[in-house]
Design a protein around this motif. Structure first.
Motif, PDB file in Angstrom:
ATOM      1  N   VAL A   7       8.220  -6.671   3.434  1.00 13.35           N
ATOM      2  CA  VAL A   7       9.168  -5.696   2.883  1.00 13.35           C
ATOM      3  C   VAL A   7       9.336  -4.493   3.782  1.00 13.35           C
ATOM      4  N   GLY A   8       8.742  -4.508   4.965  1.00  8.62           N
ATOM      5  CA  GLY A   8       8.898  -3.403   5.902  1.00  8.62           C
ATOM      6  C   GLY A   8       7.803  -2.368   5.756  1.00  8.62           C
ATOM      7  N   ASP A   9       7.745  -1.464   6.720  1.00  6.51           N
ATOM      8  CA  ASP A   9       6.752  -0.389   6.735  1.00  6.51           C
ATOM      9  C   ASP A   9       5.334  -0.940   6.599  1.00  6.51           C
ATOM     10  N   HIS A  10       5.105  -2.100   7.236  1.00  4.53           N
ATOM     11  CA  HIS A  10       3.794  -2.724   7.270  1.00  4.53           C
ATOM     12  C   HIS A  10       3.289  -3.088   5.878  1.00  4.53           C
ATOM     13  N   GLU A  11       4.190  -3.273   4.953  1.00  6.80           N
ATOM     14  CA  GLU A  11       3.826  -3.673   3.597  1.00  6.80           C
ATOM     15  C   GLU A  11       4.205  -5.131   3.383  1.00  6.80           C
ATOM     16  N   LEU A  12       3.313  -5.872   2.715  1.00  2.00           N
ATOM     17  CA  LEU A  12       3.586  -7.271   2.435  1.00  2.00           C
ATOM     18  C   LEU A  12       3.855  -7.440   0.946  1.00  2.00           C
ATOM     19  N   GLY A  13       5.012  -8.013   0.628  1.00  2.00           N
ATOM     20  CA  GLY A  13       5.356  -8.288  -0.750  1.00  2.00           C
ATOM     21  C   GLY A  13       5.433  -9.787  -0.978  1.00  2.00           C
ATOM     22  N   THR A  14       6.072 -10.165  -2.069  1.00  2.00           N
ATOM     23  CA  THR A  14       6.236 -11.576  -2.403  1.00  2.00           C
ATOM     24  C   THR A  14       7.662 -11.799  -2.890  1.00  2.00           C
ATOM     25  N   LEU A  15       8.298 -12.833  -2.364  1.00  2.00           N
ATOM     26  CA  LEU A  15       9.660 -13.203  -2.746  1.00  2.00           C
ATOM     27  C   LEU A  15       9.605 -14.327  -3.772  1.00  2.00           C
ATOM     28  N   VAL A  16      10.342 -14.149  -4.868  1.00  2.00           N
ATOM     29  CA  VAL A  16      10.443 -15.170  -5.903  1.00  2.00           C
ATOM     30  C   VAL A  16      11.902 -15.626  -5.988  1.00  2.00           C
ATOM     31  N   LEU A  17      12.134 -16.926  -5.772  1.00  2.00           N
ATOM     32  CA  LEU A  17      13.453 -17.529  -5.945  1.00  2.00           C
ATOM     33  C   LEU A  17      13.410 -18.418  -7.181  1.00  2.00           C
ATOM     34  N   PHE A  18      14.428 -18.348  -8.034  1.00  2.00           N
ATOM     35  CA  PHE A  18      14.426 -19.186  -9.227  1.00  2.00           C
ATOM     36  C   PHE A  18      15.854 -19.546  -9.612  1.00  2.00           C
ATOM     37  N   HIS A  19      15.986 -20.676 -10.309  1.00  2.00           N
ATOM     38  CA  HIS A  19      17.289 -21.051 -10.850  1.00  2.00           C
ATOM     39  C   HIS A  19      17.087 -21.716 -12.209  1.00  2.00           C
ATOM     40  N   PRO A  28     -15.785   8.673  -2.171  1.00  2.00           N
ATOM     41  CA  PRO A  28     -14.413   8.687  -2.695  1.00  2.00           C
ATOM     42  C   PRO A  28     -13.626   7.446  -2.282  1.00  2.00           C
ATOM     43  N   VAL A  29     -12.561   7.168  -3.030  1.00  2.00           N
ATOM     44  CA  VAL A  29     -11.709   6.008  -2.760  1.00  2.00           C
ATOM     45  C   VAL A  29     -10.753   6.348  -1.618  1.00  2.00           C
ATOM     46  N   PRO A  30     -10.847   5.633  -0.494  1.00  2.00           N
ATOM     47  CA  PRO A  30      -9.918   5.919   0.619  1.00  2.00           C
ATOM     48  C   PRO A  30      -8.506   5.453   0.290  1.00  2.00           C
ATOM     49  N   GLU A  31      -7.514   6.219   0.697  1.00  2.00           N
ATOM     50  CA  GLU A  31      -6.127   5.916   0.350  1.00  2.00           C
ATOM     51  C   GLU A  31      -5.572   4.732   1.127  1.00  2.00           C
ATOM     52  N   ASP A  32      -6.054   4.506   2.352  1.00  2.00           N
ATOM     53  CA  ASP A  32      -5.441   3.489   3.201  1.00  2.00           C
ATOM     54  C   ASP A  32      -6.322   2.262   3.417  1.00  2.00           C
ATOM     55  N   SER A  33      -7.508   2.252   2.864  1.00  2.00           N
ATOM     56  CA  SER A  33      -8.416   1.134   3.099  1.00  2.00           C
ATOM     57  C   SER A  33      -7.868  -0.148   2.489  1.00  2.00           C
ATOM     58  N   GLN A  34      -7.971  -1.233   3.251  1.00  2.00           N
ATOM     59  CA  GLN A  34      -7.539  -2.549   2.774  1.00  2.00           C
ATOM     60  C   GLN A  34      -8.715  -3.401   2.309  1.00  2.00           C
ATOM     61  N   MET A  35      -9.896  -2.782   2.191  1.00  2.00           N
ATOM     62  CA  MET A  35     -11.056  -3.525   1.716  1.00  2.00           C
ATOM     63  C   MET A  35     -10.917  -3.787   0.213  1.00  2.00           C
ATOM     64  N   PRO A  36     -11.467  -4.916  -0.264  1.00  2.00           N
ATOM     65  CA  PRO A  36     -11.194  -5.357  -1.639  1.00  2.00           C
ATOM     66  C   PRO A  36     -11.533  -4.335  -2.730  1.00  2.00           C
ATOM     67  N   LEU A  37     -12.720  -3.718  -2.674  1.00  2.00           N
ATOM     68  CA  LEU A  37     -13.072  -2.777  -3.737  1.00  2.00           C
ATOM     69  C   LEU A  37     -12.181  -1.544  -3.707  1.00  2.00           C
ATOM     70  N   GLN A  59     -18.905  -7.017   7.128  1.00  2.00           N
ATOM     71  CA  GLN A  59     -19.775  -7.049   8.296  1.00  2.00           C
ATOM     72  C   GLN A  59     -19.231  -6.245   9.462  1.00  2.00           C
ATOM     73  N   GLY A  60     -17.943  -5.973   9.469  1.00  2.00           N
ATOM     74  CA  GLY A  60     -17.365  -5.210  10.568  1.00  2.00           C
ATOM     75  C   GLY A  60     -17.700  -3.733  10.464  1.00  2.00           C
ATOM     76  N   VAL A  61     -17.079  -2.952  11.333  1.00  2.00           N
ATOM     77  CA  VAL A  61     -17.267  -1.494  11.297  1.00  2.00           C
ATOM     78  C   VAL A  61     -16.689  -0.980   9.984  1.00  2.00           C
ATOM     79  N   PRO A  62     -17.479  -0.313   9.143  1.00  2.00           N
ATOM     80  CA  PRO A  62     -16.966   0.140   7.843  1.00  2.00           C
ATOM     81  C   PRO A  62     -15.862   1.176   8.007  1.00  2.00           C
ATOM     82  N   ASP A  63     -14.802   1.027   7.200  1.00  2.00           N
ATOM     83  CA  ASP A  63     -13.694   1.976   7.289  1.00  2.00           C
ATOM     84  C   ASP A  63     -13.867   3.148   6.324  1.00  2.00           C
ATOM     85  N   SER A  64     -14.968   3.134   5.530  1.00  2.00           N
ATOM     86  CA  SER A  64     -15.173   4.200   4.549  1.00  2.00           C
ATOM     87  C   SER A  64     -16.597   4.124   4.028  1.00  2.00           C
ATOM     88  N   GLY A  65     -16.980   5.160   3.287  1.00  2.00           N
ATOM     89  CA  GLY A  65     -18.296   5.167   2.669  1.00  2.00           C
ATOM     90  C   GLY A  65     -18.449   4.072   1.630  1.00  2.00           C
TER      91      GLY A  65
END
Length: 574
Positions: free
Chosen positions: A121-133, A228-237, A255-261
């Motif tokens: 959907v742009g701006d580095h955001e991923l959405g989902t397209l639904v087609l139906f009939h 605190p909850v990071p605004e941009d973190s993509q980690m599951p929690l 296991q990677g470099v942590p992006d937040s506390g």
């Protein structure tokens, strides 16, 4: 508890011009089409979908597509655990089905075929397209074969029903969390972790529980405040605590470099518990994100899959509604309790006298009620005592009680008149300047007399009689001075009564919640009170009062109780 409201997040994450661009792209498609964001809310919809659904775009945009549209063949909301589109959405994969139903704006049910696929959907955001009939109702193709699941479908439905029943039957947050954990562990997982967002927007790891056989063990060392909850973190929690989406996780996720506390704390959680597979879902109310539920498997041989996420989402959603209701109730109780504490006054210090008071709210009330006690010094040096009962046990009764008590104080202080005259004036004013319909009250004056006695003069407006207990355990009700209750409109003469309180005696003023019990006569309650009061006469006054309440207050009591007890000085030994 507080969090990010979905409607606020939508406007911030997806501007109107981007929505317009998406809509323009969808118009080129030959079927109904809409795009949802990572939380399943509609970002854009084409005109063909509007016509098929009989819904204008403004009724679709920003709404949760599953809740708004997905139905079963009978028109009922399709449980998320049964929705194949939801499963494909959470897995981020392409899928198609030809045997589903959408709800239309005109109340009809639309048989559909659909295709779902990830969509940029742009701006580095991923959405989902639904087609139906729309399809003919008889064109029903078999569904894809269900993947292996930990629980059969009927057990899943039973679990959801049990979750709803058990969580909504309590208004205590701690109890709701305990029930949540016992529902999912060990049935779905070996570990359950609950992170809640406090009213100050802080994250608190409230519960970490492990199934050791059939015993649930709480690991308090893993609980406590979280970063605190990071605004941009993509980690599951982090995403779950922002209310974005449910997800799977494992030790390798962190296991990677942590992006937040929070990511660092999660790594520690996986290491300490041995969890190899986890499913994390947001806990939401209808108003906000309350936290996140993590279910982990360490001993169970089967890992979580995306097919499990809709069920866990449903459980977390039901938990969110229950926790929200319980939190609101607890906040109201605290406010009401604070209000009641301010309404009920502190007792004055009277040289030589001991005095103690108790107030117990009705079990089903909001910690406030119409029962009250009062004691204060009069302008001539005597001490005024009062116990009363305004009809009801709610905020309205408490407000009426405060009006009545303050008026009685004003009359008693300003007018040096006997108790009967003071209460008569109160009764005359009741209907004109208060919201109180009816009330009972005992009002008394207490002053020191000669030879170690104290003189009590009182009047009784429809209230249970005071009880006087001697130092030797003789208990008698003071039945004189009795008159009609307040608020009847009948202003007949009231009488005063006088008694001398001997040294070391205990005077008890109380409301009817102490003695009334469904299915029993008032005389039985009065007899029970006198018997126990006499047996407790030798105890210190505070102990006397507490034990009396425990022994005498009926178990089936549905009223509040106010109690004032005072004790005169014992006779001095010569």
């Amino acid at each position: 508890m507080a969090g990010v409201e979905p409607t606020q997040a939508l406007g911030e994450q997806f501007p109107a011009d981007s929505s317009a661009t998406l809509t323009k792209a969808l118009e080129a498609l030959g079927s109904g089409a809409y795009v949802v964001d990572e939380q399943g809310r509609v970002l854009a919809v084409n005109a063909h979908a509007e016509r098929l659904l009989a819904l204008p775009a403004e009724d679709l945009l920003g709404r949760d597509a599953h809740d708004l549209l997905h139905r079963d063949a009978h028109g009922q909301l399709l449980p998320r655990a049964q929705c194949s589109m939801r499963q494909a959405f959470l897995a981020g994969r392409t899928a198609q089905v030809q045997g589903d139903y959408f709800a239309c704006g005109d109340g009809s049910l639309l048989p559909i075929s659909w295709l779902i696929t990830p969509y940029d959907v742009g701006d580095h955001e991923l959405g989902t397209l639904v087609l139906f009939h729309a399809r003919h109702p008889l064109e029903v193709d078999p569904r894809p074969e269900a993947t292996d699941r930990t629980l059969p479908e009927l057990e899943r439905l039973a679990l959801l029903a049990e979750t709803t029943t058990r969580l909504t039957s309590t208004l205590d947050v701690e109890e709701a969390l305990r029930r949540l954990v016992t529902l999912v562990v060990p049935r779905l997982a070996d570990w359950a972790v609950v992170d809640l967002i406090t009213e100050h927007d802080e994250v608190w790891r409230t519960l970490v529980v492990h199934a050791d056989g059939d015993v649930l063990v709480r690991h308090e060392g893993l609980q406590g405040p979280m970063p605190p909850v990071p605004e941009d973190s993509q980690m599951p929690l982090s995403r779950a605590l922002r209310g974005v989406a449910s997800a799977l996780a494992g030790p390798q996720t962190y296991q990677g470099v942590p992006d937040s506390g929070i990511a660092l704390e999660q790594r520690g959680l996986f290491e300490a518990t041995g969890i190899r597979s986890a499913a994390i879902a947001p806990i939401r109310s209808t108003r906000e994100v309350l936290g996140a539920l993590t279910l982990g498997r360490a001993e169970k041989p089967v890992d979580f899959t995306t097919d499990d996420l809709p069920l866990i989402e449903d459980i977390a959603r039901r938990a969110g509604l229950a926790l929200d209701n319980a939190s609101l109730y607890e906040r109201q109780r605290k406010v009401a309790e604070t209000m009641q504490n301010h309404l009920l006054p502190q007792m004055p210090r009277v040289p030589g006298l001991q005095m103690t008071v108790r107030y117990l709210p009705a079990p089903d009330a909001s910690q406030v009620g119409g029962d009250w006690y009062d004691a204060f010094s009069l302008s001539d040096g005597a001490t005024a005592l009062a116990v009363g009962d305004v009809v009801g046990h709610d905020l309205e009764a408490a407000a009426g009680m405060a009006q009545l008590r303050n008026m009685l104080r004003a009359y008693a202080w300003a007018l040096r008149e006997p108790p009967s005259r003071i209460v008569g004036r109160l009764d005359e004013a009741l209907l004109h300047i208060t919201d109180v319909a009816m009330a009972t009250v005992i009002f008394a004056r207490l002053e020191e007399a000669d030879d170690g006695h104290w003189k009590l003069s009182w009047t009784n407006a429809g209230h249970p009689p005071p009880l006087l207990i001697s130092h030797d355990g003789l208990a008698d009700y003071l039945t004189d001075g009795h008159g009609i209750l307040l608020g009847t409109g009948t202003h007949g003469p009231r009488t005063d009564a006088v008694a001398l309180l001997p040294p070391g005696s205990t005077l008890l003023l109380y409301t009817d919640g102490l003695i009334e019990e469904p299915g029993h006569t008032l005389d039985e309650g009065l007899r029970r009170l006198r018997q126990h009061a006499a047996a407790l006469a030798h105890r210190p006054l505070a102990s006397f009062t507490d034990h009396l309440l425990r022994r005498v207050r009926p178990g089936a009591n549905d009223d509040d109780v106010a109690l004032l007890a005072l004790r005169t000085p014992a006779r001095k030994r010569s």
